[in-house]
Write an enzyme that holds these catalytic residues in place. Structure first.
Site, PDB file in Angstrom:
ATOM      1  N   GLU A   1       0.834  -1.206   0.000  1.00 47.85           N
ATOM      2  CA  GLU A   1       0.000   0.000   0.000  1.00 47.85           C
ATOM      3  C   GLU A   1       0.859   1.243   0.000  1.00 47.85           C
ATOM      4  O   GLU A   1       0.558   2.228  -0.683  1.00 47.85           O
ATOM      5  CB  GLU A   1      -0.934  -0.003   1.214  1.00 47.85           C
ATOM      6  CG  GLU A   1      -1.982   1.107   1.214  1.00 47.85           C
ATOM      7  CD  GLU A   1      -1.550   2.396   1.891  1.00 47.85           C
ATOM      8  OE1 GLU A   1      -2.325   3.374   1.865  1.00 47.85           O
ATOM      9  OE2 GLU A   1      -0.426   2.444   2.448  1.00 47.85           O
ATOM     10  N   GLU A   2       1.934   1.197   0.774  1.00 48.75           N
ATOM     11  CA  GLU A   2       2.805   2.369   0.885  1.00 48.75           C
ATOM     12  C   GLU A   2       3.563   2.651  -0.413  1.00 48.75           C
ATOM     13  O   GLU A   2       4.151   3.721  -0.568  1.00 48.75           O
ATOM     14  CB  GLU A   2       3.804   2.184   2.037  1.00 48.75           C
ATOM     15  CG  GLU A   2       3.170   2.034   3.415  1.00 48.75           C
ATOM     16  CD  GLU A   2       2.532   3.305   3.943  1.00 48.75           C
ATOM     17  OE1 GLU A   2       2.539   4.331   3.224  1.00 48.75           O
ATOM     18  OE2 GLU A   2       2.012   3.279   5.079  1.00 48.75           O
TER      19      GLU A   2
ATOM     20  N   ASP B   1      -7.499   1.874   7.855  1.00 42.51           N
ATOM     21  CA  ASP B   1      -6.117   2.335   7.705  1.00 42.51           C
ATOM     22  C   ASP B   1      -5.851   3.423   8.747  1.00 42.51           C
ATOM     23  O   ASP B   1      -6.310   4.553   8.609  1.00 42.51           O
ATOM     24  CB  ASP B   1      -5.923   2.896   6.287  1.00 42.51           C
ATOM     25  CG  ASP B   1      -4.466   3.223   5.977  1.00 42.51           C
ATOM     26  OD1 ASP B   1      -3.624   3.115   6.890  1.00 42.51           O
ATOM     27  OD2 ASP B   1      -4.179   3.588   4.825  1.00 42.51           O
TER      28      ASP B   1
ATOM     29  N   HIS C   1       4.629   7.910   9.473  1.00 43.51           N
ATOM     30  CA  HIS C   1       5.689   7.562   8.533  1.00 43.51           C
ATOM     31  C   HIS C   1       7.084   7.810   9.100  1.00 43.51           C
ATOM     32  O   HIS C   1       8.020   8.093   8.358  1.00 43.51           O
ATOM     33  CB  HIS C   1       5.512   8.321   7.204  1.00 43.51           C
ATOM     34  CG  HIS C   1       4.492   7.698   6.310  1.00 43.51           C
ATOM     35  ND1 HIS C   1       4.289   8.100   5.017  1.00 43.51           N
ATOM     36  CD2 HIS C   1       3.597   6.695   6.535  1.00 43.51           C
ATOM     37  CE1 HIS C   1       3.322   7.384   4.468  1.00 43.51           C
ATOM     38  NE2 HIS C   1       2.884   6.520   5.381  1.00 43.51           N
TER      39      HIS C   1
END
Length: 525
Positions: free
Chosen positions: A315-316, A344, A445
């Site tokens: 996904e990233e 998410d 992140h």
């Protein structure tokens, strides 16, 4: 404001966590949790936290849980083992993706003080264009048509004037595509270009689209970083775009109930991968763990509709796993999917209770991009929070997580989101507590998205603990509530999707929807 807590967690040391995967007991499926009341009692905070401890142990051993790296393979194996122990027969779906090892740099030096910005958090190169030019440029920061009243900064050569040699130009998003801005900056003589968001937009856009003829390094920064750079014109700035790319294999994990109507499938998914160099405990260990515990506790349920659970890979890297899955479906298989639920980031430390805006009441979606039935999914989540006496709010319905490929083929979708890099508003503090002006997830992140607390801003997290019970980067109250919300929505639709099905145009084919390319274009300006 009262402290929001269900129970206090004692956090193990990093050394103790290292063995969590091997020591984790077998998954247990309670019998026939076939109602909201039963499933929300069965899905406990303890059970979800056990999965997060396992994900942390994997990251401790392997460094991260990013797609294409050993930690992701270990995360896949953990989910598969838990599903098998609960009685499922999971499917592991392999797919290739373009793996990048990023070594990009953005720094600014003023008066002998150098600020180093974080790749993937403060800036990003063009990840959707494999021809993104590599290179390094160091030069004087030049603001181009900033502030730009009409958001057309850098669209024409006239915006640049006579640039000094080795200029690094800062332009603002809007008025023309990123590629146009970057190529025009190069034509004007710039050595590198930085594109910033506008109107307090903190979204990191991956500079979507190819820029034919571009040879200079180009990066995108959110509004706050752009405003910070814009405050120091004439500073010395270095932009480096440096990455290695190769094709690697990664995996989705899928499992479905043994019972139910295969012509009316309820899907629920969460991405299993982290960013590189981080445990990814909130993003998205939280969604993966909540979904896994829901699946375990539902295994012996006999729903009217087949329930298919999915843990997505890469996904990233641009929703690669969910795109691969949807792209491999036949039109009949697409039409068999009644709806998709996405989870998410459901435990952000400075949380808000966000629900994907399926009725577009917040104006977050492009016209025609919301499939019929999505509003009715939003209604179920709103009713859940209302039943608990809890506030909730719209979260943008933009396709920027794994529901994107589903709504691109007109499958109704919904889901939960507790916030990422955007700053919490004072009005939201009145609803949820927390710290205004701080990000919903200050470790979004970053390596500090973990269970141990390592690397966190101590003062900020101490302030958050005035209102919240935190385990590392996890808000246990938000996780406890949202794990129940996940389970409640899945069980609700497992037995009845009529509210979603009844509003859809008779005979309408899901497969006749928008393409993901069309959706991505929305973010290219």
């Amino acid at each position: 404001m009262p402290k929001r807590t269900r129970r206090t967690w004692a956090i193990a040391t990093a050394a103790a966590l290292t063995g969590a995967v091997a020591l984790a007991g077998p998954a247990y499926a309670a019998p026939n949790n076939n109602s909201v009341e039963k499933i929300t009692k069965a899905v406990t905070l303890d059970g979800v936290m056990d999965h997060l401890e396992a994900f942390q142990a994997i990251a401790d051993e392997h460094g991260d849980r990013a797609a294409g790296r050993p930690g992701y393979a270990a995360s896949r194996d953990y989910v598969v083992a838990q599903l098998e122990a609960a009685g499922y027969t999971p499917e592991v779906q392999a797919f290739p993706f373009e793996y990048f090892d990023e070594n990009n740099v953005l720094t600014r030096t003023v008066g002998g003080t150098t600020t180093t910005y974080v790749d993937g958090d403060d800036f990003v190169r063009n990840r959707f264009d494999t021809g993104s030019p590599e290179g390094t440029a160091t030069g004087t920061l030049v603001l181009v048509d900033l502030p730009s009243a009409d958001n057309t900064s850098g669209c024409t050569l006239g915006d640049y004037g006579m640039l000094p040699a080795n200029s690094v130009v800062l332009v603002q998003r809007g008025g023309c595509g990123f590629a146009v801005k970057a190529v025009t900056a190069q034509q004007a003589g710039a050595a590198a270009v930085i594109v910033m968001g506008n109107d307090n937009d903190e979204t990191l856009i991956n500079m979507i689209g190819a820029a034919a003829g571009l040879t200079i390094p180009a990066v995108f920064v959110p509004y706050s970083v752009g405003a910070d750079l814009a405050s120091t014109p004439g500073a010395t700035v270095t932009v480096t775009v440096d990455y290695d790319a190769e094709i690697r294999t990664t995996w989705n994990v899928l499992a479905e109930t043994a019972n139910g109507n295969d012509d009316n499938v309820v899907m629920a998914g969460a991405h299993l991968d982290s960013v590189q160099d981080g445990a990814g405990i909130n993003d998205n260990g939280s969604g993966s763990a909540g979904l896994l515990e829901t699946a375990i506790q539902m295994q012996k349920t006999k729903p009217n509709n087949t329930v298919r659970f999915a843990w997505w890979g890469a996904e990233e890297e641009g929703l690669v796993g969910s795109e691969h899955y949807v792209g491999a479906l036949s039109e009949d298989e697409v039409d068999d999917i009644a709806l998709y639920l996405n989870f998410d980031m459901i435990a952000s430390p400075n949380y808000m209770f966000g629900i994907y805006d399926g009725d577009n009441s917040g104006g977050t979606a492009a016209p025609g991009f919301i499939p019929e039935g999505s509003a009715e999914i939003e209604d179920v989540f709103e009713a859940f929070y209302d039943s608990r006496g809890l506030a909730s709010q719209d979260s943008e319905f933009s396709g920027r997580s794994d529901y994107g490929p589903f709504i691109a083929v007109d499958i109704p979708a919904g889901g939960l989101f507790t916030g990422a890099e955007v700053q919490k508003k004072p009005a939201e503090v009145l609803l949820y507590g927390g710290v205004a002006g701080a990000s919903y997830d200050p470790c979004y992140h970053q390596p500090c998205d973990n269970l141990t607390g390592a690397g966190q801003n101590v003062a900020l997290y101490d302030a958050l603990r005035e209102d919240y019970d935190l385990v590392g980067n996890i808000n246990t109250f938000a996780l406890d509530v949202n794990a129940d919300a996940v389970a409640a929505a899945v069980v609700t639709f497992a037995f009845d999707t009529s509210t979603v099905n009844d509003v859809q145009t008779p005979g309408k084919s899901h497969g006749a929807g928008k393409s993901m390319d069309a959706m991505k274009e929305r973010f290219a300006e």
